[in-house]
Design an enzyme around this catalytic site. Structure first.
Site, PDB file in Angstrom:
ATOM      1  N   GLU A 185       0.828  -1.214   0.000  1.00  0.00           N
ATOM      2  CA  GLU A 185       0.000   0.000   0.000  1.00  0.00           C
ATOM      3  C   GLU A 185       0.861   1.262   0.000  1.00  0.00           C
ATOM      4  OE1 GLU A 185      -2.876  -0.143   3.175  1.00  0.00           O
ATOM      5  OE2 GLU A 185      -4.175  -1.437   1.996  1.00  0.00           O
ATOM      6  N   GLU A 254      -6.651  -7.740  -0.631  1.00  0.00           N
ATOM      7  CA  GLU A 254      -7.155  -7.740   0.755  1.00  0.00           C
ATOM      8  C   GLU A 254      -8.640  -7.441   0.761  1.00  0.00           C
ATOM      9  OE1 GLU A 254      -5.045  -5.324   3.662  1.00  0.00           O
ATOM     10  OE2 GLU A 254      -3.105  -5.908   2.819  1.00  0.00           O
TER      11      GLU A 254
END
Ligand code: GAL
Length: 846
Positions: A185, A254
């Site tokens: 991320e 995710e």
């Protein structure tokens, strides 16, 4: 895997054999715009995160097999740098950190692996996975275009890749790893850091690709990920997401199954109807890889929890609960979803969807391939109303916020909002193992100002001093109070001490007595202690015990965030006015005396004199070690936990192994019901409000001996250890609610999949834990019952013998299955009506 045998087979055909073999070796895992391609086949892959250090090696096989039975193809894990390289160049791949052993279990289960190397992982893990020593590498700056950082990151990434290669772990070598992740991320961070961010991200991608693993690399939440790295989505929903190039597949690395818990916060529950809806919505749009974060969350043992304030339980409301037991109906309902998606796989990978509106908030997505496969998804995005839609000249009923899956474009095999599988209510029960004869040792506070390890003028940052070898750092100083102070004569108010801290928790001791405590929050780590203090004439000691409750795991340059008492520290209300102690001489002591003396050790010779519990005054003392020697392990196989409700805050160890931090902080939250419909956010669907955030702490069975176990507790505030108990987790009651098949589905199942006559009769399955049996049936109705588990009611149609039939088939059994058919219940209680069988049963020890 197959690649090897094919490549060997073609080798003799020298001409294009060489090229072909090379291609086959290098291309066993590739991708195109539709999907990850394994051995030439596009795949719809269902994956789940299981982090190996969050359970014990003896649990791994069971977790992985349950994941497989739950319909998973891939196991995903981060790699946790700080546990593998505790000091520079010293590696640890033993026990819970045995990554290769974990991956070999994945392989022997016939599953694939996604290895998210990071090495920044976030993950609510201490320091986001970075070893704390990394912060002290000269000139370092984390996660940016910085040579010392890039060198260290490359070193660890190579170490892991080489380890994997040496064990033939990549799919290109016949192993299970089909994907790897670099960074985590980084997108938002990269934007903030401008050119340095972009430069670092590009370097990281190239560095990874050049390691030649033979399998694709991904970067999650990084829309600039350079070719050939695939950028992927993380979130509660990802149907809005498209990769940055048209030739990359749409992947969701995710899919958050719930959310993590923080001390002082509630337990987050994500309804499975909404999770299934989110997954179906992603697949209907053309997504081909989905990873549940977490599939099994597990436990933040020891001091591995990130922070600050991440709880020891990392249960995450995942399909497999913290203890490794199936969470029903979440596990079962997702399993049904996976089966229906797999029925659509051929159509999904070979066509693009044709999207048609079926109403204001309703759509159909149809995949029809040239070879005749057809799969359809019918969706209703309305959060309040069910609707009846017309599709291919047939009517379909869609509950609110739901998607129906039709693997033949005609028959619904699954609807995300209709949960047909068993619901289990879990319970902590007495384990039968007695904890008695507590012994106690008090941290010696009288020597507060003598045994300090060093002193300095002014206040020091905590992690710079402790290097995170302990949560605890003492800041100690003394103040001389003249006998003329008016408060000493009972005139005027007591002085007030104000201590500014940058995190995370603080206990204030005046002359060895606990004067008060103060805590920050995850959102706001800074806080102030303000309290009246009881000083006496002469020299007074001020002891500030500052506590780090997990180092930050996310945020820009979190390596530079401060922890500890940085001041000012000021005494107000003296005759001279205020006294600023910030630049006084402070003595520092890292950790507790009990830590230095290794009180958790199982050595029979104790370094200190423990005092028998019965000799201790009833008053509950702060900073106390409690010891329980030597209790027996409970019989049976149920997972175990310690009930710590009677305690305050501290840490707990069994046989020298750290169970983790405990804290009976009471949960603030919004527990006013939970509607599955509508976008899920961690602000909704809370449970456990106004109760301790975490009462139970997982004790892995593998850490217990049959006899003679040592339990050690360090309590900061004061609690009653005699009320600590060992409990076991098992099923209390089970519910099932299954409808008979619609006549169309019966025929279709048989025609398309050649199932036997059995498919005509769906069954109710009830299952208690091993060691339990069904002791009674509290509700049973074949007909048109309604309601939810715990509050079912009979409808207008009800077979009067429902209860006795269920009793006869199930009571006394660990599990039972009852077919939903008229013959089972004597006769049809209401012909021409679609019926269901609804049951609630109680589980008890066999
Ligand atoms: C994600 C992150 C994960 C984890 C998750 C929250 O943003 O990539 O590592 O921290 O949030 O549980």
């Amino acid at each position: 895997m197959e690649c090897y045998s094919i490549s060997k087979w073609v080798l003799p055909f020298i001409f294009f054999a060489v090229t072909l073999a090379v291609q086959l070796i290098h291309c066993t895992v590739t991708y195109d715009r539709k999907a990850i391609v394994i051995n030439g086949q596009r795949r719809i892959l269902i994956s789940g995160s299981i982090h190996y250090p969050r359970s014990t090696p003896d649990m791994w096989e069971d977790l992985i097999m349950k994941a497989k039975q739950g319909g998973l193809d891939v196991i995903d894990t981060y790699v946790f740098w700080n546990v593998h390289e505790p000091s520079p160049g010293n590696y640890n791949f033993e026990g819970r950190y045995d990554l290769v052993r974990f991956l070999k279990i994945v392989q022997s289960a016939g599953l694939y692996a996604h290895l998210r190397i990071g090495p920044y992982v976030c993950a609510e893990w201490n320091f986001g996975g970075f070893p704390v020593w990394l912060k002290y590498v000269p000139g370092i700056s984390f996660r940016t275009d910085n040579e010392p950082f890039k060198n260290a990151m490359q070193g660890f990434t190579e170490k892991i890749v080489n380890l994997m290669k040496s064990e033939n772990m990549f799919e290109s070598q016949g192993g299970p790893i089909i994907l790897s992740q670099i960074e985590n991320e980084y997108g938002a961070q990269s934007k903030l850091y401008g050119a340095a961010g972009h430069g670092y991200m590009t370097w990281a991608a190239n560095m990874a690709v050049n390691l030649g693993t033979g399998v694709p690399w991904v970067m999650c939440k990084e829309e600039d990920a350079p070719d050939p790295v695939i950028n992927t989505c993380n979130g509660f929903y990802c149907d809005y997401f498209s990769p940055n190039r048209p030739y990359k597949p749409t992947m969701w690395t995710e899919a958050w199954t719930g959310w993590f818990t923080q001390f002082g916060g509630p337990i987050h529950k994500r309804p499975v109807q909404d999770l299934a809806f989110a997954v179906a919505k992603f697949i209907q749009k053309g997504g081909s890889f989905i990873n549940y974060y977490m599939y099994h969350g597990g436990t933040n043992f020891g001091r591995t929890a990130g922070g600050p304030f991440v709880a020891t339980s990392y249960d995450y409301d995942a399909p497999l609960d913290e203890y490794g037991l199936t969470r029903q109906p979440k596990y079962g309902h997702l399993n049904e979803l996976h089966k229906s998606i797999k029925l659509c796989e051929r159509a999904l990978v070979s066509a693009d969807p044709i999207v048609t509106s079926l109403g204001d908030l309703q759509q159909s997505h149809v995949y029809s391939s040239e070879s005749g496969d057809c799969a359809a998804f019918l969706s209703n995005y309305n959060t309040h109303s069910p609707v009846r839609v017309m599709f291919n000249n047939m009517h379909y009923n869609l509950p609110p916020w739901s998607i129906s899956i039709l693997p033949d474009c005609r028959n619904v095999v699954f609807n995300t909002a209709k949960v047909g599988v068993q619901t289990s209510e879990m319970e902590m029960q007495p384990s039968g193992s007695e904890l008695y004869s507590w012994e106690t040792f008090n941290e010696d506070l009288s020597s507060l100002d003598q045994s300090s390890s060093f002193s300095s003028f002014g206040l020091l940052e905590q992690i710079n001093v402790t290097k995170d070898t302990s949560d605890y750092l003492w800041y100690k100083t003394s103040v001389d109070i003249g006998s003329s102070e008016s408060f000493l004569r009972g005139e005027g108010k007591l002085p007030t001490l104000i201590v500014q801290s940058t995190g995370h928790a603080l206990h204030v001791f005046i002359n060895g007595q606990l004067s008060g405590s103060a805590f920050g929050t995850r959102e706001n780590r800074r806080f102030a202690f303000t309290g009246k203090v009881n000083l006496r004439a002469g020299t007074n000691t001020i002891g500030l015990l500052s506590i780090a409750v997990g180092l930050p795991n996310v945020g820009g340059h979190f390596e530079s965030w401060n922890t500890g008492v940085l001041g000012p520290v000021v005494l107000h209300g003296l005759s001279q006015g205020k006294l600023d102690l910030s630049w006084a001489k402070w003595n520092y002591e890292v950790g507790l005396k009990g830590e230095a003396k290794n009180l958790i050790s199982t050595d029979s010779i104790s370094p200190v004199e423990w005092v028998q519990g019965s000799l201790i005054a009833q008053r509950q003392q702060p900073l106390t070690w409690h010891k329980q020697a030597y209790f027996e392990a409970p019989e049976g196989e149920e997972p175990l936990a310690l009930d710590m409700e009677s305690m305050g805050k501290g840490q707990v160890w069994i046989n020298g192994q750290s169970i983790g931090r405990y804290w009976t902080a009471y949960a603030n939250g919004n527990c006013n019901g939970c509607n599955y419909a509508g976008p899920y956010r961690p602000t909704k669907c809370h449970s456990g409000c106004n109760q301790p955030t975490q009462r139970w702490y997982h004790v892995p069975r593998a850490w217990l001996n049959a006899r003679s176990n040592l339990l050690v507790v360090f309590e900061e505030l004061g609690g009653d250890p005699t009320k600590i108990s060992l409990v076991k987790r098992s099923v209390r009651s089970v519910c099932a609610d299954v409808a008979e098949y619609h006549p169309m589905i019966k025929n279709w199942h048989i025609e398309s999949y050649g199932h036997s006559e059995e498919i005509r009769k769906p069954k109710v399955h009830l299952k208690c834990s091993p060691g339990q049996t069904i002791s009674s049936i509290s509700f049973a109705s074949y007909g048109t019952p309604f309601g939810t588990c715990g509050s079912f009611q009979q409808g207008t149609c009800h077979a009067p013998n429902s209860h006795s039939i269920l009793e006869k088939k199930c009571v006394g059994e660990q599990r039972c299955a009852v077919s939903i058919s008229n013959t089972n219940f004597g006769e049809d209680p209401c012909p021409n009506m679609l019926k269901r069988l609804t049951v609630e049963a109680t589980c008890s020890p066999a």
